[in-house]
Write an enzyme that holds these catalytic residues in place. Structure first.
Site, PDB file in Angstrom:
ATOM      1  N   ARG A 150      -7.021  29.149  27.173  1.00  0.00           N
ATOM      2  CA  ARG A 150      -6.540  28.872  28.177  1.00  0.00           C
ATOM      3  C   ARG A 150      -7.132  29.577  29.379  1.00  0.00           C
ATOM      4  O   ARG A 150      -6.097  31.277  29.384  1.00  0.00           O
ATOM      5  CB  ARG A 150      -4.296  29.020  28.635  1.00  0.00           C
ATOM      6  CG  ARG A 150      -3.203  28.549  29.304  1.00  0.00           C
ATOM      7  CD  ARG A 150      -1.607  28.852  29.150  1.00  0.00           C
ATOM      8  NE  ARG A 150      -2.292  30.330  29.335  1.00  0.00           N
ATOM      9  CZ  ARG A 150      -1.503  31.313  28.431  1.00  0.00           C
ATOM     10  NH1 ARG A 150      -1.042  31.019  27.868  1.00  0.00           N
ATOM     11  NH2 ARG A 150      -1.335  32.673  28.884  1.00  0.00           N
ATOM     12  N   TYR A 201      -0.179  40.773  28.454  1.00  0.00           N
ATOM     13  CA  TYR A 201      -0.230  40.058  26.628  1.00  0.00           C
ATOM     14  C   TYR A 201      -1.821  40.268  26.753  1.00  0.00           C
ATOM     15  O   TYR A 201      -1.948  39.822  25.535  1.00  0.00           O
ATOM     16  CB  TYR A 201       0.576  39.600  26.817  1.00  0.00           C
ATOM     17  CG  TYR A 201       0.474  37.835  27.722  1.00  0.00           C
ATOM     18  CD1 TYR A 201      -0.339  36.922  27.439  1.00  0.00           C
ATOM     19  CD2 TYR A 201       1.739  37.386  28.619  1.00  0.00           C
ATOM     20  CE1 TYR A 201      -0.357  35.962  27.969  1.00  0.00           C
ATOM     21  CE2 TYR A 201       0.985  35.774  29.775  1.00  0.00           C
ATOM     22  CZ  TYR A 201       0.468  35.953  29.103  1.00  0.00           C
ATOM     23  OH  TYR A 201       0.299  34.578  29.769  1.00  0.00           O
ATOM     24  N   HIS A 208       0.544  31.592  31.787  1.00  0.00           N
ATOM     25  CA  HIS A 208       1.222  29.849  31.422  1.00  0.00           C
ATOM     26  C   HIS A 208       1.153  29.096  32.092  1.00  0.00           C
ATOM     27  O   HIS A 208       0.398  28.295  32.365  1.00  0.00           O
ATOM     28  CB  HIS A 208       2.353  30.733  30.796  1.00  0.00           C
ATOM     29  CG  HIS A 208       3.078  29.532  30.271  1.00  0.00           C
ATOM     30  ND1 HIS A 208       2.857  28.836  29.349  1.00  0.00           N
ATOM     31  CD2 HIS A 208       4.383  29.261  31.135  1.00  0.00           C
ATOM     32  CE1 HIS A 208       4.132  28.023  29.753  1.00  0.00           C
ATOM     33  NE2 HIS A 208       5.223  28.732  29.833  1.00  0.00           N
TER      34      HIS A 208
END
Ligand SMILES: Cc1ncc(C[n+]2csc(CCOP(=O)(O)OP(=O)(O)O)c2C)c(N)n1
Lengths: 394, 349
Positions: free
Chosen positions: A280, A293, A284
């Site tokens: 990805r 993260y 998100h």
């Protein structure tokens, strides 16, 4: 017992004779697990010797879809900044898996997308404005699922998977030639519904293909915190179905593996689990901060394995990508994005009374009462507006 | 409003049957009539279900129509959703009330919402049969009154029979409905008997109509499912005290028949809601509120509730203390402020 003739005692075992229970049969696996196991490495076509066998027309078609998909992601993300979309979960970096999922299906087949998979729905032919209805917020599902045989985008993770199994099973019971392809993320494989769907599919030998896009993260949680399995594709073996591990950024490999899985399902050979290893590239959603993260360096290593670039390299190597072709593909994507912008710039026409129209086939008296209340409120609102308008004119 | 007698005794061709038999017959007739109907669940095939409601159906209709599924409630309901999407009419059996909970995500997020989500394009004609309630000496997880969870979920119909005839009629109507129906089967009434005509089972009633099981002038007992026979018994016992109680069997919690209920309460002026489910957050609170809002000027006393206690369902040896019984109902009736009328005559006009 003592024999009166010989005086010897008969062994107890013999005395019982036929009453002796037969011992349990030796255990053996019901199916040979070896053919079900995924390859140790993700299956690749582009940049390998297998590429030579890939059909140029197909590769060009995939390329066009990839470029358009990339543009779609950029446009949808831009629409969130303009306030035209409430939120957008991007599939930038995952275009190969998205478009291949749509392209391997026939007209009569069904696609079961997760909330992230609007691109797959669009690649199957759905109007992008309708595909984005959920994310714009004008209605939960912006399209008629039966028109393109695309189930509503499913937000509760993995819950769409048993639907795909049930639909495929129903079609098979009716003798219809229908395959269902169901999409889910890596995080979704931890859900109970993932397990139950795969188990039902295998027991019923339903014509389903499960496509897991392992894009590395479930929001912020990396795969290592999600599973201890050797790979997500390995999970298939426990259900008695084949698992396939594929390079999810390699559109040719995705197309080949998904096609084969669909072919097997169609031929009555049961379900397949396909794990697409991808990444990805964006956060998100537009509302997420991925720097909390993961490192930029990690993102950069994946940028070097970009699905669009991989395909471009192959096509350039074949001498199929001249300036003119690139421009034509780019032009198509731009026109597509312009149509999407235009569609999203128009404010949707909303009827608040729709809130009560579709809850039941027949409105309950309770809902009729509440609808009347809202109607009265709306009428009063309109009247007040009209009055203040008249006031201002004076 | 419809007024029906609780028994069909005296009619020609009637025979006694159990509620279990009536339910089985309803499934059988639905399967025979409509090839889209499929029965699925745990042990519903060869065994005929743990309560034998699907007895013989797999043999008669084949395992593709009456299917023993893997043991996974979310999977059962989830695949049933997919089957309904494809035009089938699945009838799902949940083995027990408390074992339906794994299916709640499917139920709440999809079954209840699919029609609305798709503006009517994708209705889900699904029936979910749930044996519920106590009174059978069941151990933990076998006796929950789970109706409150279902009625709190818009998009579901919630139906529960109290008589043999209704068991047949309501289940047929539920399966024929184009909307998802939670069909709550009172376990302790499975073996209750009623007269019916097996040659011509009672015509299907539309879902959503309550019925007055017993007419009376003093007060209305509003109830459903397993508590209906208890209320009938209480009404008989109340006669000795001088109360002539009316009993309304709701039959359907969603949709709720305000009309029948309120017509009764306006006649009697007093009401008690009776159910096994806990009182706090149970259906009785909603019913009492609705009645109060609509019948305030006809009420002689606050609407009272006789409900299960607000406790986890008790073990079998203690369950009788939990379940609303005749005495507890009569105690509530006694608290309906009769003294303000100066007598036990009852019956406001
Ligand atoms: C049942 C459920 N739990 C939690 C969420 C909230 N949620 C939305 S997306 C997401 C992460 C999903 O990760 P993954 O399955 O890997 O799919 P991806 O987002 O990477 O496509 C979470 C936790 C949800 N939508 N559904």
């Amino acid at each position: 017992m003592v024999s009166t003739r010989t005086g010897r005692s008969t062994p107890v075992m013999e005395q019982r004779g036929t009453h002796q229970p037969t011992p349990p049969p030796a255990w053996k696996p019901r199916t040979d697990p070896a053919p079900l196991l995924p390859d140790p490495e993700p299956y690749r076509v582009l940049g390998t010797s297998r590429a030579a066998e890939a059909d140029s027309t197909l590769l060009l078609k995939l390329y066009g879809e990839l470029v358009r998909g990339r543009r779609y992601n950029a446009q949808a993300t831009a629409l969130t900044k303009q306030g035209r979309l409430a939120v957008y979960p991007s599939t930038t970096g995952q275009e190969a898996a998205e478009v291949a999922a749509a392209m391997v299906l026939q007209e009569q087949d069904w696609l079961f997308p997760s909330y992230r998979d609007t691109l797959a729905a669009v690649a199957r032919g759905l109007d992008p404005v309708q595909a984005l209805g959920l994310l714009r917020g004008d209605w939960h599902t912006g399209y008629d699922p039966y028109e393109h045989r695309i189930a509503p985008l499913s937000t509760p993770l993995a819950t769409q998977l048993p639907h795909a199994v049930g639909l495929a099973h129903a079609a098979r019971l009716k003798g219809d030639d229908v395959v269902a392809l169901a999409m889910v993320g890596d995080g979704g494989t931890s859900e109970g519904d993932f397990h139950e769907a795969l188990n039902f599919a295998a027991v019923w030998q339903a014509p389903v293909v499960f496509l897991v896009q392992n894009n590395g993260f479930a929001i912020s949680v990396p795969l290592a915190k999600q599973t201890a399995a050797p790979s997500l594709a390995h999970k298939a073996v426990g259900y008695g179905m084949p698992g396939r591990l594929v390079d999810g950024n390699d559109a040719a490999a995705m197309h080949e593996v998904l096609s084969e899985a669909v072919r097997n399902a169609r031929a009555g050979r049961g379900p397949t689990l396909v794990e697409a290893v991808t990444y990805r590239m964006d956060a998100h959603t537009n509302a997420d901060d991925a720097t909390r993260y993961r490192s930029d360096a990690e993102v950069e290593t994946w940028r070097a394995h970009d699905p669009v670039a991989l395909m471009e390299r192959e096509l350039t190597g074949r001498g199929l990508l001249d300036e003119q072709r690139i421009e034509a593909v780019r032009q198509d994507a731009e026109e597509f994005a312009a149509r999407l912008r235009q569609g999203m710039n128009a404010d949707p026409v909303l009827d608040p009374m729709d809130l009560f129209t579709h809850v039941y086939a027949e409105q309950t008296s309770q809902l009729r009462e509440q609808a009347a209340q809202l109607r009265a409120e709306l009428d009063a609102e309109a009247e007040a507006e009209a009055a203040s308008g008249a006031e201002q004119e004076r | 409003m419809s007024t029906a007698t609780s028994t069909a005794a005296g009619r020609t061709g009637t025979k006694p049957a159990t509620m279990a038999q009536a339910l089985q017959r309803a499934l059988r007739d639905s399967l025979a009539e409509d090839p889209a109907v499929h029965v699925m669940g745990e042990d519903v095939g060869t065994l005929g279900g743990v309560f034998r409601i699907t007895d013989g159906l797999a043999k008669e209709f084949g395992e593709d129509r009456v299917t023993d599924t893997p043991l996974a409630e979310a999977g059962i309901l989830g695949t049933a959703v997919g089957m309904a999407m494809y035009g089938l009419r699945p009838v799902v059996e949940m083995q027990f009330d408390a074992f339906a909970y794994p299916a709640f995500e499917q139920l709440i997020s999809h079954v209840a919402k699919m029609r609305n989500r798709t503006k009517g394009a994708m209705p889900l004609p699904l029936t979910i049969r749930v044996p519920y309630g106590g009174g059978i000496g069941g151990v933990e997880h076998h006796c929950d009154s789970s109706e409150a969870y279902y009625i709190a979920t818009p998009g579901l119909h919630v139906v529960t029979p109290a008589t043999v005839e209704d068991a047949y009629g309501l289940l047929r109507a539920s399966i024929a409905s184009d909307d998802p129906v939670i069909f709550l089967e009172p376990k302790r009434l499975y073996w209750s008997k009623g007269s019916w005509n097996p040659e011509a089972p009672t015509a299907v009633e539309p879902i959503g109509k309550a019925v007055v099981r017993r007419t009376g002038r003093s007060a209305t007992l509003i109830t459903y499912g397993p508590s209906v026979p208890v209320c009938m018994e209480a009404a008989e016992a109340a006669q000795a005290e001088g109360w002539d109680l009316e009993v309304v069997d709701l039959r359907s919690l969603v949709p709720f028949d305000d009309e029948t209920v309120c017509a009764s309460v306006r006649r009697t002026g007093r009401a008690v809601v009776v159910h096994e489910s806990g009182g706090f957050g149970g259906p009785g609170g909603e019913i009492a509120a609705r009645v109060t809002e609509r019948c305030f000027h006809h009420l002689e006393a606050p609407v009272l509730r006789v409900a299960g206690f607000d406790i986890p369902y008790p073990p079998p040896m203690l369950e009788r203390h939990h379940l609303p019984g005749v005495d507890r109902i009569l105690d509530a009736v006694a608290r309906l402020q009769w003294e303000s009328e100066g007598g036990l005559e009852g019956g406001s006009v």
